[in-house]
Every structure is written in structure tokens, then in C-alpha cells.
Design a protein around this motif. Sequence first.
Motif, PDB file in Angstrom:
ATOM      1  N   PHE A 336      27.493  22.185 -33.732  1.00 34.08           N
ATOM      2  CA  PHE A 336      28.220  20.918 -33.768  1.00 34.08           C
ATOM      3  C   PHE A 336      27.978  20.155 -35.068  1.00 34.08           C
ATOM      4  O   PHE A 336      26.970  20.360 -35.746  1.00 34.08           O
ATOM      5  CB  PHE A 336      27.813  20.068 -32.564  1.00 34.08           C
ATOM      6  CG  PHE A 336      27.925  20.813 -31.265  1.00 34.08           C
ATOM      7  CD1 PHE A 336      29.158  21.182 -30.778  1.00 34.08           C
ATOM      8  CD2 PHE A 336      26.785  21.177 -30.564  1.00 34.08           C
ATOM      9  CE1 PHE A 336      29.272  21.897 -29.598  1.00 34.08           C
ATOM     10  CE2 PHE A 336      26.872  21.883 -29.384  1.00 34.08           C
ATOM     11  CZ  PHE A 336      28.126  22.252 -28.896  1.00 34.08           C
ATOM     12  N   THR A 337      28.909  19.266 -35.381  1.00 33.74           N
ATOM     13  CA  THR A 337      28.831  18.469 -36.600  1.00 33.74           C
ATOM     14  C   THR A 337      27.529  17.663 -36.639  1.00 33.74           C
ATOM     15  O   THR A 337      27.185  16.983 -35.676  1.00 33.74           O
ATOM     16  CB  THR A 337      30.025  17.504 -36.672  1.00 33.74           C
ATOM     17  OG1 THR A 337      31.242  18.253 -36.620  1.00 33.74           O
ATOM     18  CG2 THR A 337      29.979  16.674 -37.946  1.00 33.74           C
ATOM     19  N   GLY A 338      26.824  17.773 -37.729  1.00 31.57           N
ATOM     20  CA  GLY A 338      25.575  17.034 -37.907  1.00 31.57           C
ATOM     21  C   GLY A 338      24.366  17.689 -37.281  1.00 31.57           C
ATOM     22  O   GLY A 338      23.231  17.223 -37.472  1.00 31.57           O
ATOM     23  N   GLU A 339      24.569  18.793 -36.546  1.00 33.51           N
ATOM     24  CA  GLU A 339      23.456  19.398 -35.811  1.00 33.51           C
ATOM     25  C   GLU A 339      22.446  20.055 -36.747  1.00 33.51           C
ATOM     26  O   GLU A 339      21.234  19.912 -36.542  1.00 33.51           O
ATOM     27  CB  GLU A 339      23.980  20.418 -34.801  1.00 33.51           C
ATOM     28  CG  GLU A 339      22.892  20.982 -33.906  1.00 33.51           C
ATOM     29  CD  GLU A 339      23.417  21.981 -32.882  1.00 33.51           C
ATOM     30  OE1 GLU A 339      22.599  22.461 -32.065  1.00 33.51           O
ATOM     31  OE2 GLU A 339      24.625  22.298 -32.911  1.00 33.51           O
ATOM     32  N   ARG A 340      22.919  20.759 -37.767  1.00 33.84           N
ATOM     33  CA  ARG A 340      21.978  21.447 -38.653  1.00 33.84           C
ATOM     34  C   ARG A 340      21.082  20.449 -39.385  1.00 33.84           C
ATOM     35  O   ARG A 340      19.857  20.626 -39.442  1.00 33.84           O
ATOM     36  CB  ARG A 340      22.711  22.339 -39.661  1.00 33.84           C
ATOM     37  CG  ARG A 340      21.726  23.127 -40.545  1.00 33.84           C
ATOM     38  CD  ARG A 340      22.431  24.112 -41.452  1.00 33.84           C
ATOM     39  NE  ARG A 340      23.114  25.147 -40.709  1.00 33.84           N
ATOM     40  CZ  ARG A 340      22.510  26.199 -40.148  1.00 33.84           C
ATOM     41  NH1 ARG A 340      21.190  26.337 -40.231  1.00 33.84           N
ATOM     42  NH2 ARG A 340      23.214  27.103 -39.501  1.00 33.84           N
ATOM     43  N   ALA A 341      21.659  19.401 -39.922  1.00 31.60           N
ATOM     44  CA  ALA A 341      20.854  18.405 -40.645  1.00 31.60           C
ATOM     45  C   ALA A 341      19.819  17.774 -39.715  1.00 31.60           C
ATOM     46  O   ALA A 341      18.663  17.577 -40.102  1.00 31.60           O
ATOM     47  CB  ALA A 341      21.761  17.327 -41.234  1.00 31.60           C
ATOM     48  N   ALA A 342      20.234  17.475 -38.473  1.00 31.97           N
ATOM     49  CA  ALA A 342      19.300  16.870 -37.515  1.00 31.97           C
ATOM     50  C   ALA A 342      18.198  17.844 -37.130  1.00 31.97           C
ATOM     51  O   ALA A 342      17.022  17.469 -37.014  1.00 31.97           O
ATOM     52  CB  ALA A 342      20.057  16.410 -36.273  1.00 31.97           C
TER      53      ALA A 342
END
Length: 447
Positions: A336-342
Motif C-alpha cells: 500500500f501507498t506509504g507502507e514501505r517508508a513506514a
Amino acid sequence: MTVLLLTAACAALLLVAALAASRTWDSTAERHAPQTVSAAGLNLALNDMDAQAANILLSNGDAGRGRMDVPYAKATEFYDAARHTISGDLRTLAVAAEGDAGDERAVETLTEDFARYQELLGRALENDGRAGGKADALTDYRAATDLLAERLLPEARGLVEANDHAFDATYTAERSALATQSTVLAVIGLVLFAVLVLLQWYLARRFHRVLNPALLAATACGLIALVLGLHLLASSGELLRVARRDAFDSVVALSRARALAYDANADESRYLLDPSRRAAYEQSFLAKSQQLYGVEGATLSSYDAKLTESWARYRADHEDRIFTGEFRRELDNITFTGERAAAERTVETYAEYQRDDRTIRSLLAQGKEREAIAFGISWERDKSNAHFGAWMKALDDVTGINQAAFDGAVRNGRDTATGRLPWAVGALLAAGVLTVLGLRPRLAEFR
């Protein structure tokens, strides 16, 4: 008659499939997922309660003399919050377990063991409140933490696994059923289409007419119903996959990681509190660290360097398999969008917390016990608990992304199962009615 039977069969199949999908979404959203999350929350709260009890004993001084006021107040606040969370989770699990003898026994046993655990911790805190009661308090705390490790935590983890496996079994069965229903619907729908085309051809030859408008409309309605029905089943299966595999698998991995984090943090406090068990608690901390972020051959003295090296390799190549553990499970399931950075932020805050652990052990090795305790249980900026809080915030952020995706998939799945069904069934009914209307004038010519 054949056309009517085929349209009725398609409609019945869609009704059965949609009702089954709706039941699956209901059990997913109202039973399996909440039970799994509650059991994981119980596991976490048990570890937190134990850690805070240790922190109270560490910060209280001698019956309050020499107390570290801020850490003591924080530990007391968090201890009470964890205790209330556990009581609430046990009530939730007891209600959810009704009707399942195995789950009922598991929750009952856990509730009884928790009552005994609370009694031991209460006695430890009571002894710690009197002058010279430190030794007795430590004896009671040891008994409590042994009960936690030997019974409560395995029981809580068992509930997590049992509920997660039940969810997975429901998911697998429903996905298989949807695939079978799609195949059957496609076959029946194609047969219906073929029959309508043959009927059109027969009427054209028999009555010397080019087209029967009603049958043509019936054929179009049949095709529309087939497309809508297949899309309903395919969308339901895909949304179920997103909910379970893309979203909830990550929620479970991150919930395990959070529970392990609180247990590892408790091991730090136990290490500071109980000199006679320091070697055991040190190994336990390392074992949990390896479960979170596993690096082959790492010891506490080499773990930080190996973590830094392996993380640099991962950032350069996400397919590099140099480390394992719950964080790896999440990083291998980025959707999901933003999941990797988080998720990456979670590992980075974890690395900072690990470096703090080495500071605690170094201070203790230098004979600076009070400084080690103060660094380990303080919530001041750049102290261990502050960094632990930042790590938990990062974990919450990535969990929140997956939980929101899960909730969205459930919502869309319910809408798909109920929203498109009336249109598909309506098109099938229209196909049947139009077929009858188209044939009536031709049949009248036989009279």
C-alpha cells in the motif's frame, strides 16, 4: 423452458455465492480479525504490565525514599492501563469464544492464571512499599514473571495462532468456493448464450424472419448478467485476498513484532532488577531481537554492526535475504501507498533502541547501576524509553496503514457482494421474461 431453467440456475448460483460471501465478510470483520487482534493485544499488554511492574520496583527506591519520581509515576500509570487492557481483552475473547468448547477452556484457563499473576505482582508491589521489603518484593516478582513466561504468554500466543488459523481456513475455503462458482457460472452462462443464439437461428429459419428483437434483447441481458456475475465473484475473491494476504498478514506480523518488542523491553527491566538472572535475561533479549530482526551468528556485542551492515544491503537491494524475522515478513509484503517508508522507519527506530540497550549494559558493567536504571526507564529525550516510544509509534503507523487497507477491503467486499447482485439477477430475470415475450407470437402461429 431450457432458457428459463438456465436463467434460474444462474440466479440461484449468484444468490448462493453472494450470501456466502456476505457471511464470510461478516465473520472476517466481526469475528476472526477482531479475535486475532484482541489476542495479540492481550499478549502485548501482559508483557507491558510485567515491564511496568519491574520499572516500579526499579524506580521506587527504599519504600519511596530515593524514588525516581517521573519514571515511577509513568510506570504506575502504564501498569494500571495494561491491567485494564488485559481485563477488557479477556472479556472480549470470552464473549467471542462462546459456543467453541476449546476456545472457552483456553480463555477460562488464561483468566484464572491472570488472576494468580495479578496476586503475585500485587504482593510484590505491596512488599516494595515497606522499608526493607525489596528482597521479598523481588521473590514475588520472580514468581509472577515465571508464571507469565511459562503459562500466560504461551496461552496468549496460542489464542493468537488459533484465531489466525481459523481466519485462514475460512479465507481458503471461501476463495476456493468463489473459484468453483465462477467456473460453474461461466459454463452455465455460456450454455445460456448458446441456447439463445441457437433459438434465434431456429426462429429465423423456421419463420423466415431475420431477427427476433425480444430474443436479441434477452441475449444481451444474459451476457450482461454473466459479465456482472463473473465480475462480482472475481472482485469478491480479489478483495478477500487483499484483506487477508496483503493487509491482515502484515497486521498479524506487526502485532507479533509489537508483543515481542514489549517482551524484550521487559527483559531489559528484569535484567536491571534481578542480578541473579542477568545472564538469562540477556539471552532472552537477544533471542527476541533475533525474532524481530534476525541476523545469523549475531551476539549482543556484534548485533548492532550486523544490523547496520544488513540494513544497508537491504536498502541497496530489497531482494537481499540477509536478515529474517517479523520485520522481514512485513517488508516482503509491501503493498500500500506509504507502507514501505513506514516499515523502513520502524526498522530504523528499532536500531536506535538497540543501541540504547548496549548503553544500559555498558553503564552497568562500569558499576554505574543507578545511571543504567535511570537511562533504561527514563522517558526523557534521547533516553531508552523515549526511543522505545518512537519505535512503537513507527510500528503503529505501518500497522495503521495495513489496518485501514483491511477495513477498506472489507467495506468494498460487502458492497460488491450486495450491490451488484440485484443488477445481475435483474438482468437474468429480464432475459427470461424477454424470451417468453419473444416466443409467444411464434407459438401462437401454431394454433
